[in-house]
Write a protein that holds these residues in place. Structure first.
Motif, PDB file in Angstrom:
ATOM      1  N   ILE A 208      41.510  39.393  35.375  1.00  0.00           N
ATOM      2  CA  ILE A 208      40.849  40.690  34.682  1.00  0.00           C
ATOM      3  C   ILE A 208      41.959  41.865  34.889  1.00  0.00           C
ATOM      4  O   ILE A 208      42.264  42.619  33.968  1.00  0.00           O
ATOM      5  CB  ILE A 208      39.542  40.796  35.463  1.00  0.00           C
ATOM      6  CG1 ILE A 208      38.789  39.763  35.602  1.00  0.00           C
ATOM      7  CG2 ILE A 208      39.188  42.076  34.975  1.00  0.00           C
ATOM      8  CD1 ILE A 208      37.838  39.759  36.292  1.00  0.00           C
ATOM      9  N   LEU A 209      42.636  41.821  36.061  1.00  0.00           N
ATOM     10  CA  LEU A 209      43.725  42.810  36.351  1.00  0.00           C
ATOM     11  C   LEU A 209      44.864  42.894  35.371  1.00  0.00           C
ATOM     12  O   LEU A 209      45.496  43.715  35.141  1.00  0.00           O
ATOM     13  CB  LEU A 209      44.153  42.877  37.730  1.00  0.00           C
ATOM     14  CG  LEU A 209      43.318  43.287  38.846  1.00  0.00           C
ATOM     15  CD1 LEU A 209      43.595  43.125  40.169  1.00  0.00           C
ATOM     16  CD2 LEU A 209      42.637  44.633  38.695  1.00  0.00           C
ATOM     17  N   SER A 210      45.303  41.516  35.080  1.00  0.00           N
ATOM     18  CA  SER A 210      46.502  41.296  34.257  1.00  0.00           C
ATOM     19  C   SER A 210      46.406  41.793  32.801  1.00  0.00           C
ATOM     20  O   SER A 210      47.207  42.334  32.180  1.00  0.00           O
ATOM     21  CB  SER A 210      46.965  39.999  34.155  1.00  0.00           C
ATOM     22  OG  SER A 210      45.971  39.184  33.621  1.00  0.00           O
TER      23      SER A 210
ATOM     24  N   TRP B  62      40.672  54.726  36.602  1.00  0.00           N
ATOM     25  CA  TRP B  62      39.989  54.776  35.405  1.00  0.00           C
ATOM     26  C   TRP B  62      39.088  53.759  34.958  1.00  0.00           C
ATOM     27  O   TRP B  62      38.293  53.590  34.449  1.00  0.00           O
ATOM     28  CB  TRP B  62      40.876  55.084  34.207  1.00  0.00           C
ATOM     29  CG  TRP B  62      41.488  56.494  34.182  1.00  0.00           C
ATOM     30  CD1 TRP B  62      42.541  56.821  35.049  1.00  0.00           C
ATOM     31  CD2 TRP B  62      40.868  57.735  33.948  1.00  0.00           C
ATOM     32  NE1 TRP B  62      42.841  58.125  35.060  1.00  0.00           N
ATOM     33  CE2 TRP B  62      41.672  58.740  34.381  1.00  0.00           C
ATOM     34  CE3 TRP B  62      39.899  58.102  33.299  1.00  0.00           C
ATOM     35  CZ2 TRP B  62      41.583  60.051  34.054  1.00  0.00           C
ATOM     36  CZ3 TRP B  62      39.531  59.524  32.982  1.00  0.00           C
ATOM     37  CH2 TRP B  62      40.331  60.584  33.515  1.00  0.00           C
ATOM     38  N   LEU B  63      39.676  52.412  35.171  1.00  0.00           N
ATOM     39  CA  LEU B  63      39.073  51.230  34.683  1.00  0.00           C
ATOM     40  C   LEU B  63      37.793  51.075  35.515  1.00  0.00           C
ATOM     41  O   LEU B  63      37.539  51.243  36.790  1.00  0.00           O
ATOM     42  CB  LEU B  63      39.957  49.995  35.042  1.00  0.00           C
ATOM     43  CG  LEU B  63      39.380  48.466  34.789  1.00  0.00           C
ATOM     44  CD1 LEU B  63      39.457  48.287  33.067  1.00  0.00           C
ATOM     45  CD2 LEU B  63      40.325  47.621  35.372  1.00  0.00           C
ATOM     46  N   PRO B  64      36.474  50.601  34.972  1.00  0.00           N
ATOM     47  CA  PRO B  64      35.445  50.460  35.635  1.00  0.00           C
ATOM     48  C   PRO B  64      35.789  49.128  36.547  1.00  0.00           C
ATOM     49  O   PRO B  64      35.942  48.412  36.191  1.00  0.00           O
ATOM     50  CB  PRO B  64      34.466  50.171  34.476  1.00  0.00           C
ATOM     51  CG  PRO B  64      35.036  50.829  33.477  1.00  0.00           C
ATOM     52  CD  PRO B  64      36.358  50.595  33.405  1.00  0.00           C
ATOM     53  N   TYR B  65      35.121  49.687  37.937  1.00  0.00           N
ATOM     54  CA  TYR B  65      35.199  48.822  39.010  1.00  0.00           C
ATOM     55  C   TYR B  65      36.581  48.233  39.125  1.00  0.00           C
ATOM     56  O   TYR B  65      37.002  47.266  39.942  1.00  0.00           O
ATOM     57  CB  TYR B  65      34.416  47.444  38.612  1.00  0.00           C
ATOM     58  CG  TYR B  65      33.086  47.710  38.517  1.00  0.00           C
ATOM     59  CD1 TYR B  65      32.210  48.319  39.449  1.00  0.00           C
ATOM     60  CD2 TYR B  65      32.427  47.364  37.085  1.00  0.00           C
ATOM     61  CE1 TYR B  65      30.929  48.501  39.229  1.00  0.00           C
ATOM     62  CE2 TYR B  65      31.255  48.028  36.859  1.00  0.00           C
ATOM     63  CZ  TYR B  65      30.363  48.180  38.014  1.00  0.00           C
ATOM     64  OH  TYR B  65      29.028  48.631  37.643  1.00  0.00           O
ATOM     65  N   GLY B  66      37.870  49.095  38.702  1.00  0.00           N
ATOM     66  CA  GLY B  66      39.023  48.871  38.879  1.00  0.00           C
ATOM     67  C   GLY B  66      39.525  48.924  40.158  1.00  0.00           C
ATOM     68  O   GLY B  66      40.256  47.911  40.631  1.00  0.00           O
ATOM     69  N   ASP B  67      39.049  49.646  40.983  1.00  0.00           N
ATOM     70  CA  ASP B  67      39.513  49.814  42.276  1.00  0.00           C
ATOM     71  C   ASP B  67      38.827  48.838  43.290  1.00  0.00           C
ATOM     72  O   ASP B  67      39.430  48.041  44.130  1.00  0.00           O
ATOM     73  CB  ASP B  67      38.904  51.364  42.953  1.00  0.00           C
ATOM     74  CG  ASP B  67      39.600  51.614  44.255  1.00  0.00           C
ATOM     75  OD1 ASP B  67      40.789  51.421  44.600  1.00  0.00           O
ATOM     76  OD2 ASP B  67      38.902  51.980  45.282  1.00  0.00           O
ATOM     77  N   PHE B  68      37.565  48.324  42.837  1.00  0.00           N
ATOM     78  CA  PHE B  68      37.004  47.182  43.426  1.00  0.00           C
ATOM     79  C   PHE B  68      37.613  45.841  43.132  1.00  0.00           C
ATOM     80  O   PHE B  68      38.040  45.098  44.040  1.00  0.00           O
ATOM     81  CB  PHE B  68      35.345  47.206  43.112  1.00  0.00           C
ATOM     82  CG  PHE B  68      34.669  46.102  43.616  1.00  0.00           C
ATOM     83  CD1 PHE B  68      34.330  46.112  44.781  1.00  0.00           C
ATOM     84  CD2 PHE B  68      34.561  45.137  42.630  1.00  0.00           C
ATOM     85  CE1 PHE B  68      33.503  44.922  45.397  1.00  0.00           C
ATOM     86  CE2 PHE B  68      33.867  43.790  43.210  1.00  0.00           C
ATOM     87  CZ  PHE B  68      33.192  43.907  44.486  1.00  0.00           C
ATOM     88  N   LEU B  69      37.946  45.848  41.975  1.00  0.00           N
ATOM     89  CA  LEU B  69      38.615  44.416  41.650  1.00  0.00           C
ATOM     90  C   LEU B  69      40.037  44.480  42.182  1.00  0.00           C
ATOM     91  O   LEU B  69      40.502  43.526  42.660  1.00  0.00           O
ATOM     92  CB  LEU B  69      38.898  44.591  40.230  1.00  0.00           C
ATOM     93  CG  LEU B  69      37.787  44.057  39.355  1.00  0.00           C
ATOM     94  CD1 LEU B  69      38.110  44.316  37.938  1.00  0.00           C
ATOM     95  CD2 LEU B  69      37.490  42.732  39.400  1.00  0.00           C
TER      96      LEU B  69
END
Lengths: 107, 298
Positions: free
Chosen positions: B46-48, B67-74
Protein backbone atom coordinates in the motif's frame (compact mmCIF):
# COMPACT_ATOMS: atom_id res chain seq x y z
CA UNK A 1 38.18 15.50 -13.25
CA UNK A 2 34.67 16.75 -12.57
CA UNK A 3 33.96 20.45 -12.52
CA UNK A 4 31.42 21.61 -10.03
CA UNK A 5 30.28 25.19 -10.48
CA UNK A 6 29.53 26.95 -7.27
CA UNK A 7 27.83 29.75 -9.15
CA UNK A 8 26.88 27.75 -12.21
CA UNK A 9 23.53 27.56 -13.92
CA UNK A 10 20.68 26.16 -11.91
CA UNK A 11 19.88 23.72 -14.70
CA UNK A 12 23.09 21.82 -14.08
CA UNK A 13 22.57 19.10 -11.49
CA UNK A 14 26.06 19.71 -10.14
CA UNK A 15 25.70 23.42 -9.71
CA UNK A 16 25.72 25.07 -6.34
CA UNK A 17 25.77 28.75 -5.64
CA UNK A 18 27.15 30.88 -2.86
CA UNK A 19 25.47 34.24 -2.76
CA UNK A 20 28.06 35.81 -0.47
CA UNK A 21 31.78 35.68 0.13
CA UNK A 22 32.53 34.51 3.69
CA UNK A 23 34.42 36.94 5.91
CA UNK A 24 37.62 35.88 7.63
CA UNK A 25 36.74 32.97 9.93
CA UNK A 26 33.19 32.69 8.63
CA UNK A 27 31.89 29.35 7.39
CA UNK A 28 29.20 28.98 4.74
CA UNK A 29 27.67 25.67 3.70
CA UNK A 30 25.93 24.74 0.51
CA UNK A 31 25.23 21.41 -1.19
CA UNK A 32 28.02 19.40 0.35
CA UNK A 33 30.68 22.14 0.27
CA UNK A 34 31.97 24.30 3.10
CA UNK A 35 33.35 27.65 1.99
CA UNK A 36 35.53 29.20 4.67
CA UNK A 37 37.00 32.66 4.84
CA UNK A 38 40.68 32.44 5.77
CA UNK A 39 43.43 35.05 5.99
CA UNK A 40 44.83 34.09 2.62
CA UNK A 41 41.41 34.22 0.93
CA UNK A 42 38.93 31.38 0.68
CA UNK A 43 39.08 27.68 1.42
CA UNK A 44 36.61 25.15 0.01
CA UNK A 45 36.26 21.84 1.85
CA UNK A 46 34.12 18.84 0.99
CA UNK A 47 31.58 18.29 3.76
CA UNK A 48 31.91 14.53 3.34
CA UNK A 49 33.67 12.80 6.22
CA UNK A 50 36.72 10.93 4.89
CA UNK A 51 35.91 8.07 7.30
CA UNK A 52 32.57 6.74 5.98
CA UNK A 53 31.05 9.57 4.02
CA UNK A 54 28.68 11.14 6.57
CA UNK A 55 28.03 14.83 6.13
CA UNK A 56 30.11 16.80 8.58
CA UNK A 57 28.34 19.37 10.73
CA UNK A 58 29.93 22.67 11.64
CA UNK A 59 30.13 23.30 15.36
CA UNK A 60 30.25 27.08 15.63
CA UNK A 61 30.91 27.03 19.38
CA UNK A 62 34.05 24.90 19.07
CA UNK A 63 34.87 26.18 15.58
CA UNK A 64 35.37 22.72 14.18
CA UNK A 65 33.69 20.22 11.88
CA UNK A 66 32.16 17.15 13.50
CA UNK A 67 30.99 13.85 12.08
CA UNK A 68 27.50 13.12 13.49
CA UNK A 69 27.88 9.39 12.77
CA UNK A 70 31.21 8.34 14.29
CA UNK A 71 32.56 11.40 16.03
CA UNK A 72 35.55 12.44 13.92
CA UNK A 73 36.48 16.10 14.34
CA UNK A 74 38.34 18.45 12.04
CA UNK A 75 39.72 21.95 12.31
CA UNK A 76 38.51 24.85 10.18
CA UNK A 77 41.35 24.08 7.78
CA UNK A 78 40.17 20.49 7.47
CA UNK A 79 42.90 18.93 9.60
CA UNK A 80 41.88 15.84 11.56
CA UNK A 81 41.70 16.55 15.30
CA UNK A 82 40.28 13.29 16.64
CA UNK A 83 38.09 10.33 15.85
CA UNK A 84 38.29 7.30 13.58
CA UNK A 85 38.94 9.20 10.33
CA UNK A 86 42.47 8.63 9.09
CA UNK A 87 42.52 11.35 6.45
CA UNK A 88 42.03 15.11 6.40
CA UNK A 89 38.93 16.68 4.92
CA UNK A 90 39.15 16.96 1.16
CA UNK A 91 40.29 20.41 0.06
CA UNK A 92 38.58 21.46 -3.15
CA UNK A 93 40.32 23.65 -5.66
CA UNK A 94 38.63 27.01 -5.80
CA UNK A 95 38.59 29.42 -8.71
CA UNK A 96 36.86 32.73 -9.10
CA UNK A 97 34.36 32.80 -11.92
CA UNK A 98 34.02 36.33 -13.28
CA UNK A 99 31.16 35.41 -15.58
CA UNK A 100 28.75 34.89 -12.74
CA UNK A 101 30.56 36.76 -10.03
CA UNK A 102 31.03 33.77 -7.83
CA UNK A 103 33.33 30.88 -7.21
CA UNK A 104 33.68 27.48 -8.74
CA UNK A 105 35.13 24.45 -7.09
CA UNK A 106 37.06 21.71 -8.84
CA UNK A 107 36.68 18.17 -7.54
CA UNK B 1 5.80 -36.73 2.50
CA UNK B 2 6.22 -33.11 3.36
CA UNK B 3 8.58 -31.50 5.76
CA UNK B 4 7.38 -28.45 7.53
CA UNK B 5 9.53 -26.35 9.78
CA UNK B 6 6.62 -25.84 12.13
CA UNK B 7 7.92 -27.99 14.90
CA UNK B 8 5.07 -27.02 17.14
CA UNK B 9 2.58 -28.94 15.00
CA UNK B 10 1.69 -32.48 15.88
CA UNK B 11 2.75 -33.86 12.56
CA UNK B 12 4.64 -37.03 11.97
CA UNK B 13 5.47 -36.59 8.32
CA UNK B 14 8.90 -35.38 7.49
CA UNK B 15 11.48 -36.13 4.91
CA UNK B 16 14.48 -35.58 7.11
CA UNK B 17 14.43 -39.18 8.20
CA UNK B 18 14.05 -38.06 11.81
CA UNK B 19 11.21 -37.18 14.10
CA UNK B 20 11.51 -33.56 14.93
CA UNK B 21 8.02 -33.16 16.29
CA UNK B 22 8.60 -34.66 19.68
CA UNK B 23 11.80 -32.78 20.41
CA UNK B 24 11.06 -29.49 18.75
CA UNK B 25 10.01 -26.28 20.44
CA UNK B 26 6.31 -25.66 20.78
CA UNK B 27 6.26 -21.90 20.87
CA UNK B 28 5.00 -19.82 17.97
CA UNK B 29 7.90 -17.51 17.19
CA UNK B 30 8.24 -18.80 13.64
CA UNK B 31 4.54 -18.52 12.90
CA UNK B 32 4.35 -15.06 14.44
CA UNK B 33 7.37 -13.98 12.38
CA UNK B 34 5.47 -15.18 9.32
CA UNK B 35 2.43 -13.13 10.38
CA UNK B 36 4.66 -10.11 10.92
CA UNK B 37 6.20 -10.55 7.48
CA UNK B 38 2.76 -10.66 5.87
CA UNK B 39 1.65 -7.51 7.69
CA UNK B 40 4.86 -5.74 6.60
CA UNK B 41 4.36 -6.98 3.05
CA UNK B 42 0.73 -5.87 2.83
CA UNK B 43 1.35 -2.43 4.36
CA UNK B 44 4.48 -2.10 2.21
CA UNK B 45 2.48 -2.73 -0.99
CA UNK B 46 0.00 0.00 0.00
CA UNK B 47 2.79 2.42 0.92
CA UNK B 48 4.67 1.74 -2.30
CA UNK B 49 1.76 3.21 -4.30
CA UNK B 50 2.46 6.57 -2.68
CA UNK B 51 6.24 6.47 -2.26
CA UNK B 52 8.55 7.99 -4.87
CA UNK B 53 12.21 6.88 -4.69
CA UNK B 54 13.40 9.93 -6.64
CA UNK B 55 13.23 13.70 -6.25
CA UNK B 56 12.39 14.93 -2.78
CA UNK B 57 11.97 11.60 -1.02
CA UNK B 58 11.62 13.20 2.40
CA UNK B 59 8.65 15.18 1.08
CA UNK B 60 7.14 12.00 -0.34
CA UNK B 61 7.41 10.31 3.07
CA UNK B 62 6.07 13.40 4.84
CA UNK B 63 3.07 13.38 2.47
CA UNK B 64 2.37 9.75 3.33
CA UNK B 65 2.45 10.55 7.03
CA UNK B 66 0.60 13.84 6.83
CA UNK B 67 -1.83 13.62 3.92
CA UNK B 68 -2.55 10.04 3.02
CA UNK B 69 -5.60 8.77 4.94
CA UNK B 70 -4.27 6.40 7.60
CA UNK B 71 -0.81 7.01 6.13
CA UNK B 72 0.82 7.54 9.49
CA UNK B 73 -0.88 4.43 10.88
CA UNK B 74 0.24 2.38 7.86
CA UNK B 75 3.82 3.60 8.21
CA UNK B 76 3.85 2.69 11.88
CA UNK B 77 2.28 -0.70 11.22
CA UNK B 78 4.84 -1.35 8.47
CA UNK B 79 7.68 -0.28 10.74
CA UNK B 80 6.49 -2.33 13.73
CA UNK B 81 5.75 -5.42 11.64
CA UNK B 82 9.25 -5.23 10.16
CA UNK B 83 10.84 -4.96 13.59
CA UNK B 84 8.71 -7.86 14.84
CA UNK B 85 9.73 -9.97 11.84
CA UNK B 86 13.40 -9.54 12.72
CA UNK B 87 12.98 -10.04 16.46
CA UNK B 88 10.65 -13.03 16.16
CA UNK B 89 12.89 -14.62 13.51
CA UNK B 90 15.78 -14.20 15.92
CA UNK B 91 13.73 -15.77 18.72
CA UNK B 92 12.83 -18.64 16.37
CA UNK B 93 16.48 -19.28 15.47
CA UNK B 94 17.60 -18.87 19.09
CA UNK B 95 15.02 -21.36 20.31
CA UNK B 96 16.16 -23.99 17.82
CA UNK B 97 19.80 -23.12 18.51
CA UNK B 98 19.37 -23.75 22.23
CA UNK B 99 17.50 -27.00 21.55
CA UNK B 100 20.18 -27.98 19.04
CA UNK B 101 17.63 -28.69 16.34
CA UNK B 102 20.41 -28.17 13.80
CA UNK B 103 21.76 -31.59 14.80
CA UNK B 104 18.53 -33.30 13.82
CA UNK B 105 17.59 -31.62 10.56
CA UNK B 106 19.37 -31.34 7.26
CA UNK B 107 22.21 -28.78 7.35
CA UNK B 108 20.73 -27.10 4.29
CA UNK B 109 17.42 -26.66 6.11
CA UNK B 110 19.14 -24.97 9.06
CA UNK B 111 21.27 -22.71 6.88
CA UNK B 112 18.14 -21.66 5.00
CA UNK B 113 16.49 -20.66 8.27
CA UNK B 114 19.53 -18.63 9.32
CA UNK B 115 19.66 -16.98 5.90
CA UNK B 116 15.97 -16.15 6.22
CA UNK B 117 16.60 -14.49 9.57
CA UNK B 118 19.70 -12.72 8.24
CA UNK B 119 17.70 -11.14 5.41
CA UNK B 120 15.73 -9.26 8.05
CA UNK B 121 18.76 -7.00 8.57
CA UNK B 122 19.11 -5.70 4.98
CA UNK B 123 15.32 -5.47 4.75
CA UNK B 124 15.14 -3.22 7.78
CA UNK B 125 18.29 -1.34 6.85
CA UNK B 126 17.05 -0.47 3.35
CA UNK B 127 13.72 0.54 4.90
CA UNK B 128 15.62 2.84 7.22
CA UNK B 129 17.38 4.44 4.23
CA UNK B 130 14.08 4.89 2.39
CA UNK B 131 12.76 7.19 5.12
CA UNK B 132 14.66 9.78 3.12
CA UNK B 133 15.46 11.85 6.17
CA UNK B 134 18.90 12.82 7.44
CA UNK B 135 19.36 9.50 9.26
CA UNK B 136 18.30 7.52 6.21
CA UNK B 137 20.60 9.40 3.85
CA UNK B 138 23.61 9.05 6.15
CA UNK B 139 22.84 5.35 6.73
CA UNK B 140 22.93 4.95 2.96
CA UNK B 141 26.25 6.81 2.74
CA UNK B 142 27.74 4.62 5.48
CA UNK B 143 26.51 1.44 3.76
CA UNK B 144 28.00 2.62 0.46
CA UNK B 145 31.37 3.44 2.01
CA UNK B 146 31.44 0.26 4.11
CA UNK B 147 30.89 -1.84 0.97
CA UNK B 148 33.80 0.01 -0.67
CA UNK B 149 36.06 -1.17 2.15
CA UNK B 150 35.79 -4.78 0.99
CA UNK B 151 38.95 -5.66 -0.92
CA UNK B 152 38.73 -6.42 -4.65
CA UNK B 153 34.93 -6.42 -5.02
CA UNK B 154 34.20 -3.41 -2.81
CA UNK B 155 33.68 -0.65 -5.34
CA UNK B 156 31.61 -2.86 -7.65
CA UNK B 157 29.50 -4.09 -4.76
CA UNK B 158 28.95 -0.55 -3.49
CA UNK B 159 27.62 0.48 -6.91
CA UNK B 160 25.26 -2.50 -6.83
CA UNK B 161 23.86 -1.35 -3.49
CA UNK B 162 23.50 2.37 -4.02
CA UNK B 163 24.32 5.08 -6.53
CA UNK B 164 25.11 8.49 -5.08
CA UNK B 165 23.31 11.41 -6.67
CA UNK B 166 19.85 11.58 -8.20
CA UNK B 167 19.29 7.82 -7.97
CA UNK B 168 20.37 7.57 -4.35
CA UNK B 169 17.19 5.83 -3.20
CA UNK B 170 16.44 3.81 -6.31
CA UNK B 171 18.55 0.71 -5.63
CA UNK B 172 17.69 0.52 -1.90
CA UNK B 173 14.03 0.85 -3.01
CA UNK B 174 14.38 -2.04 -5.45
CA UNK B 175 16.06 -4.18 -2.80
CA UNK B 176 13.47 -3.27 -0.17
CA UNK B 177 10.37 -3.69 -2.28
CA UNK B 178 11.28 -6.38 -4.79
CA UNK B 179 14.52 -8.29 -4.44
CA UNK B 180 14.63 -8.94 -0.70
CA UNK B 181 10.89 -9.64 -0.20
CA UNK B 182 10.90 -12.07 -3.14
CA UNK B 183 13.95 -13.82 -1.71
CA UNK B 184 12.26 -14.05 1.68
CA UNK B 185 9.08 -15.42 0.09
CA UNK B 186 11.11 -18.00 -1.83
CA UNK B 187 12.98 -19.09 1.31
CA UNK B 188 9.78 -19.09 3.38
CA UNK B 189 8.19 -21.35 0.82
CA UNK B 190 11.15 -23.70 1.03
CA UNK B 191 11.23 -23.46 4.81
CA UNK B 192 7.56 -23.84 5.73
CA UNK B 193 6.13 -25.29 2.51
CA UNK B 194 3.25 -22.87 2.92
CA UNK B 195 3.23 -19.14 2.60
CA UNK B 196 0.06 -18.30 4.47
CA UNK B 197 0.56 -18.15 8.23
CA UNK B 198 -1.45 -20.22 10.64
CA UNK B 199 -1.66 -20.62 14.38
CA UNK B 200 -4.00 -19.47 17.09
CA UNK B 201 -1.89 -16.45 18.00
CA UNK B 202 -2.02 -14.84 14.56
CA UNK B 203 -5.12 -12.69 14.96
CA UNK B 204 -4.37 -11.58 18.53
CA UNK B 205 -0.89 -10.71 17.31
CA UNK B 206 -2.34 -8.64 14.47
CA UNK B 207 -4.62 -6.87 16.93
CA UNK B 208 -1.62 -6.20 19.17
CA UNK B 209 0.34 -4.74 16.24
CA UNK B 210 -2.59 -2.55 15.22
CA UNK B 211 -3.01 -1.33 18.78
CA UNK B 212 0.69 -0.60 19.04
CA UNK B 213 0.63 1.24 15.71
CA UNK B 214 -2.25 3.39 16.98
CA UNK B 215 -0.45 4.60 20.07
CA UNK B 216 3.24 4.06 19.31
CA UNK B 217 4.99 7.24 18.08
CA UNK B 218 7.41 6.66 15.23
CA UNK B 219 10.94 7.94 15.81
CA UNK B 220 10.87 11.50 14.41
CA UNK B 221 12.08 12.06 10.84
CA UNK B 222 14.94 14.54 10.69
CA UNK B 223 14.80 16.87 7.66
CA UNK B 224 17.83 16.28 5.38
CA UNK B 225 18.91 19.93 5.58
CA UNK B 226 18.99 20.00 9.38
CA UNK B 227 22.42 20.03 10.99
CA UNK B 228 22.60 17.88 14.10
CA UNK B 229 25.55 16.76 16.15
CA UNK B 230 24.65 13.10 16.53
CA UNK B 231 22.97 10.70 14.14
CA UNK B 232 21.96 7.11 14.92
CA UNK B 233 21.49 4.22 12.55
CA UNK B 234 18.83 1.55 13.01
CA UNK B 235 18.72 0.16 16.56
CA UNK B 236 20.32 -3.16 15.63
CA UNK B 237 23.21 -1.24 14.02
CA UNK B 238 24.05 0.82 17.11
CA UNK B 239 26.68 -1.69 18.29
CA UNK B 240 28.38 -1.61 14.91
CA UNK B 241 28.14 2.19 14.91
CA UNK B 242 29.89 2.23 18.29
CA UNK B 243 32.60 -0.12 17.04
CA UNK B 244 33.13 2.00 13.94
CA UNK B 245 34.35 4.78 16.21
CA UNK B 246 37.26 2.61 17.34
CA UNK B 247 37.87 -0.20 14.87
CA UNK B 248 38.74 -0.04 11.14
CA UNK B 249 35.58 -0.04 8.99
CA UNK B 250 36.23 -3.37 7.26
CA UNK B 251 36.43 -5.18 10.61
CA UNK B 252 33.78 -3.27 12.52
CA UNK B 253 31.22 -2.83 9.76
CA UNK B 254 31.65 -5.81 7.46
CA UNK B 255 33.47 -8.77 9.01
CA UNK B 256 32.30 -8.54 12.62
CA UNK B 257 28.54 -8.34 11.91
CA UNK B 258 28.73 -11.36 9.61
CA UNK B 259 30.66 -13.59 12.05
CA UNK B 260 27.79 -14.66 14.38
CA UNK B 261 25.45 -15.20 11.43
CA UNK B 262 28.05 -17.29 9.61
CA UNK B 263 28.90 -19.30 12.72
CA UNK B 264 25.19 -20.00 13.31
CA UNK B 265 24.60 -21.02 9.70
CA UNK B 266 27.62 -23.33 9.68
CA UNK B 267 26.81 -25.08 12.99
CA UNK B 268 25.49 -28.30 11.44
CA UNK B 269 28.60 -28.59 9.29
CA UNK B 270 30.93 -28.73 12.30
CA UNK B 271 32.56 -32.13 12.85
CA UNK B 272 30.87 -34.00 15.74
CA UNK B 273 33.96 -33.62 17.94
CA UNK B 274 33.92 -29.84 17.53
CA UNK B 275 30.16 -29.44 17.65
CA UNK B 276 30.06 -28.43 21.31
CA UNK B 277 32.82 -25.86 20.77
CA UNK B 278 31.06 -24.57 17.69
CA UNK B 279 27.95 -23.91 19.74
CA UNK B 280 29.95 -22.19 22.49
CA UNK B 281 31.82 -20.05 19.98
CA UNK B 282 28.57 -19.05 18.28
CA UNK B 283 26.97 -18.23 21.61
CA UNK B 284 30.02 -16.16 22.61
CA UNK B 285 29.88 -14.21 19.33
CA UNK B 286 26.18 -13.40 19.86
CA UNK B 287 26.75 -12.48 23.49
CA UNK B 288 29.57 -10.08 22.62
CA UNK B 289 27.37 -8.59 19.91
CA UNK B 290 24.56 -8.19 22.42
CA UNK B 291 26.85 -6.61 25.00
CA UNK B 292 28.21 -4.08 22.49
CA UNK B 293 24.65 -3.29 21.43
CA UNK B 294 23.57 -2.69 25.02
CA UNK B 295 26.71 -0.59 25.62
CA UNK B 296 25.79 1.52 22.58
CA UNK B 297 22.25 2.04 23.89
CA UNK B 298 23.57 3.12 27.28
Amino acid sequence: MIWKYICGSASSPLSVSFSERPRDGQVIFNSGVYLIGVKSGLLALSARCPHLGCQLAYNAADRRFQCPCHGSQFSLKGHRLKGPAKKEMTVLELRQDHECEGYKVIF
Amino acid sequence: MQQTADYGQQTTDNNHGQRTTDNGPRTNYGQLALWAFHVALLTGVILSFHYRPWGDVFKSVSKISGWLPYGDFLRKLHYLAGQCFLILSFAHVLEHFLKETYRRIRPKEWSRLVLLFSLGFPLLFTGFILKGDKEGILAGEVMYHLAQEIPLIGSGLARMLLRPGEEFFLLPYLYHTVILPLTVIFLLDRHTRRLLPRGDWGWPFMAFLALLATFFPLPPDIPPYMEISHISGPWFFHGVQLLLRQVPPLWAGVIWPVIPLLLTALLPFAPPKLSKWGKRLTMAAWLIHGMILVAAWL
